[in-house]
Motif scaffolding. Sequence first.
Motif, short mmCIF file in Angstrom:
data_model
loop_
_atom_site.label_atom_id
_atom_site.label_comp_id
_atom_site.label_asym_id
_atom_site.label_seq_id
_atom_site.Cartn_x
_atom_site.Cartn_y
_atom_site.Cartn_z
N THR A 434 0.85 -1.19 0.00
CA THR A 434 0.00 0.00 0.00
C THR A 434 0.88 1.24 0.00
N ARG A 435 0.35 2.31 -0.59
CA ARG A 435 1.12 3.56 -0.66
C ARG A 435 0.16 4.74 -0.52
N ALA A 436 0.57 5.71 0.29
CA ALA A 436 -0.20 6.94 0.44
C ALA A 436 0.76 8.12 0.36
N SER A 437 0.37 9.14 -0.40
CA SER A 437 1.21 10.33 -0.57
C SER A 437 0.44 11.57 -0.16
N VAL A 439 0.79 15.82 -0.19
CA VAL A 439 1.49 16.98 -0.71
C VAL A 439 0.84 18.24 -0.15
N ASN A 440 1.63 19.01 0.58
CA ASN A 440 1.14 20.25 1.20
C ASN A 440 -0.14 20.01 2.02
N GLY A 441 -0.13 18.88 2.73
CA GLY A 441 -1.23 18.60 3.63
C GLY A 441 -2.43 17.94 3.00
N ALA A 442 -2.39 17.68 1.68
CA ALA A 442 -3.52 17.06 1.00
C ALA A 442 -3.14 15.65 0.53
N LEU A 443 -4.06 14.70 0.72
CA LEU A 443 -3.83 13.34 0.27
C LEU A 443 -3.97 13.29 -1.26
N THR A 444 -2.85 12.97 -1.94
CA THR A 444 -2.85 12.98 -3.40
C THR A 444 -2.78 11.58 -4.01
N GLU A 445 -2.40 10.59 -3.22
CA GLU A 445 -2.29 9.22 -3.73
C GLU A 445 -2.66 8.23 -2.64
N ALA A 446 -3.42 7.23 -3.00
CA ALA A 446 -3.75 6.11 -2.10
C ALA A 446 -3.98 4.89 -2.98
N SER A 447 -3.06 3.94 -2.92
CA SER A 447 -3.15 2.80 -3.82
C SER A 447 -2.73 1.52 -3.11
N SER A 448 -3.14 0.39 -3.67
CA SER A 448 -2.80 -0.90 -3.09
C SER A 448 -2.61 -1.93 -4.19
N THR A 449 -1.75 -2.92 -3.91
CA THR A 449 -1.52 -4.03 -4.83
C THR A 449 -1.46 -5.32 -4.03
N GLN A 450 -2.26 -6.29 -4.43
CA GLN A 450 -2.24 -7.62 -3.81
C GLN A 450 -1.77 -8.63 -4.84
N GLN A 451 -0.95 -9.58 -4.39
CA GLN A 451 -0.45 -10.61 -5.30
C GLN A 451 -0.31 -11.92 -4.55
N SER A 479 -4.08 -4.44 -8.75
CA SER A 479 -3.76 -3.12 -8.21
C SER A 479 -5.03 -2.28 -8.19
N ARG A 480 -5.18 -1.49 -7.15
CA ARG A 480 -6.39 -0.68 -7.01
C ARG A 480 -6.02 0.74 -6.58
N ASP A 481 -6.72 1.70 -7.15
CA ASP A 481 -6.63 3.09 -6.70
C ASP A 481 -7.66 3.27 -5.59
N GLN A 482 -7.18 3.56 -4.39
CA GLN A 482 -8.08 3.65 -3.23
C GLN A 482 -8.45 5.09 -2.87
N LEU A 483 -8.00 6.06 -3.68
CA LEU A 483 -8.26 7.46 -3.34
C LEU A 483 -9.76 7.77 -3.38
N ALA A 484 -10.44 7.25 -4.39
CA ALA A 484 -11.88 7.49 -4.48
C ALA A 484 -12.62 6.87 -3.31
N LEU A 485 -12.20 5.67 -2.91
CA LEU A 485 -12.84 5.01 -1.77
C LEU A 485 -12.68 5.85 -0.51
N LYS A 512 -13.36 -2.51 4.84
CA LYS A 512 -12.90 -2.61 3.45
C LYS A 512 -11.47 -3.14 3.33
N SER A 513 -10.82 -3.38 4.45
CA SER A 513 -9.38 -3.64 4.44
C SER A 513 -8.98 -4.94 3.75
N SER A 514 -9.92 -5.84 3.51
CA SER A 514 -9.57 -7.08 2.81
C SER A 514 -9.06 -6.80 1.40
N ALA A 515 -9.29 -5.59 0.90
CA ALA A 515 -8.84 -5.23 -0.45
C ALA A 515 -7.38 -4.84 -0.48
N TRP A 516 -6.75 -4.69 0.69
CA TRP A 516 -5.32 -4.33 0.67
C TRP A 516 -4.47 -5.10 1.68
#
Length: 525
Positions: A434-437, A439-451, A479-485, A512-516
């Motif tokens: 999982t990765r979260a970024s 920038v200047n206090g705003a969440l710009t990335e939230a993604s996950s990959t399961q394999q 891989s999933r983009d979790q920012l919308a979630l 929802k955590s089973s997705a990551w």
Amino acid sequence: MMNPVTSALRFTPVYTPPAPLQIASVRQAASAVADAPATQVTLGQDTRVANAETYSSKGTLGTPVVRLVWENEGAQDKLSTQMFTSAASTNIGARFQGLGASLIEQLAANGGQRVSQSALAVGVNGSTEPGILDLQRANLREHASNSVTLSLTTASGATVNIGLYSGEQGLAVEASVSNGELNDDELKALAAMADGFQKAVDGLNQEKPSLQLGDLLKVDQSLFSGLQMSAKLELASGEQQTFDLRLNGSTRSLSLQGPSGQVQLELDSKGGALLGGKAQREAAIGNYLTQFDAARQRGKGDEQLATLFKDAFSQLNSVDDDSARPARHSSAMNTLSRSLLSGVADFTASISETVKASNPMRREEVDRFDYSVSQSTSKDGKGNSFSLQQEQQSSLKASWHSSLNPLVGLQLSRDNASQNYRYHQVNDETSSSTRASVVNGALTEASSTQQASRSERVRVYQEGVLKSDNTTSASERKSRDQLALITTLLDNDAKSRRQSGISTFEQQMADKSSAWLLQSDPSRI
């Protein structure tokens, strides 16, 4: 941090009572018979049978008589009374029963002044010269075949040492404080740990050992900065079972080792920076335990060893339930950036069963079970611009023999007629990232990959002839983009706060955590 056996990890063997052992104390008059060279005195579990041809000095057959020589003769305290009962026990599982708690309580009641007591088993004509007895006591404590020790380091630097020892020479306990003194708060906290220590000792000494560390792990970390508990217990076969537990701030480790295999676990919460809320942590721990169960079932692992592994993971993670969190840990931005993390401490863990070559005709076909799992978290950047990445991974390598007829057990030998079986080999690999970024206090990335990938090779032999050799495999990566979630759940949370004043974000993320989180079954990704 182990000779092959088929049973689960054991810290005490099934007890077979020896011939009755008559024990007398120098505090109590006792009839005595002279020592005979063939006489053996064992304080511990012993499956040996007394030699029926051993005669007493009166020329009669009978059980050997020994006496207990006490270090502090005539002591009437609770500890000595408990020791007198324990010393007479022929069951090593009961030998330390009550002693750990009594020893800690007496040390605390004495203001931290040294407590020492022992009962040496000597023949009725054995020497009681003080110098010789002192050497025997020192030897018992240093070379005890069964021992449990506890060491605590106070925040001020003082060290508390607790020791329980038993062997053929007798039974001994000792407690002391070095490099300083204990204040009233420390003495009170030490006394409060007595029952927790005793539960841990009793759990290890069960016929099927269990980890009962919960109360011991509640040590007040503001008073005690470090804890180490070790145990060494000997089976009748002479094989050793060992246990080691260490806590030091945000790090902790545990190891178990015995004839059937070993368990190792190390955790680091990095000062609490990785820790999530209750719902997040419960979801992650539950998912890990599910993965552990799935690995054991798929690889036909030992159930008792796996139970110890799961208990170690759960109980060592419980240390973080009420531990301190760093400053700003609960701020909205910090909570949001950690939303895709597991919420539990980083760790490495493994369970390895003793390798067995159960087929004498094909020694290369070993039975094994090796499972490892880990989690690591990294952070780049600082201030209001940073990224967090968490990696989880597991590996299972297992092999075993199974009968072609489920109603007939395997009895493999060098005779071809016995060579009717399947030989399974499993090789699975799993990862989640999982990765979260921010920038200047705003969440710009939230993604996950399961394999996940898994493979099983099965060879079938009939009367020693290979009839089939098949491999089945499966793999999946998503891989999933979790920012919308996260954005959606934040909107739901804001609505819930307005309507009821209750936040729903953490619980919804946990649901929802089973997705990551880690998932070893490709079909469930």
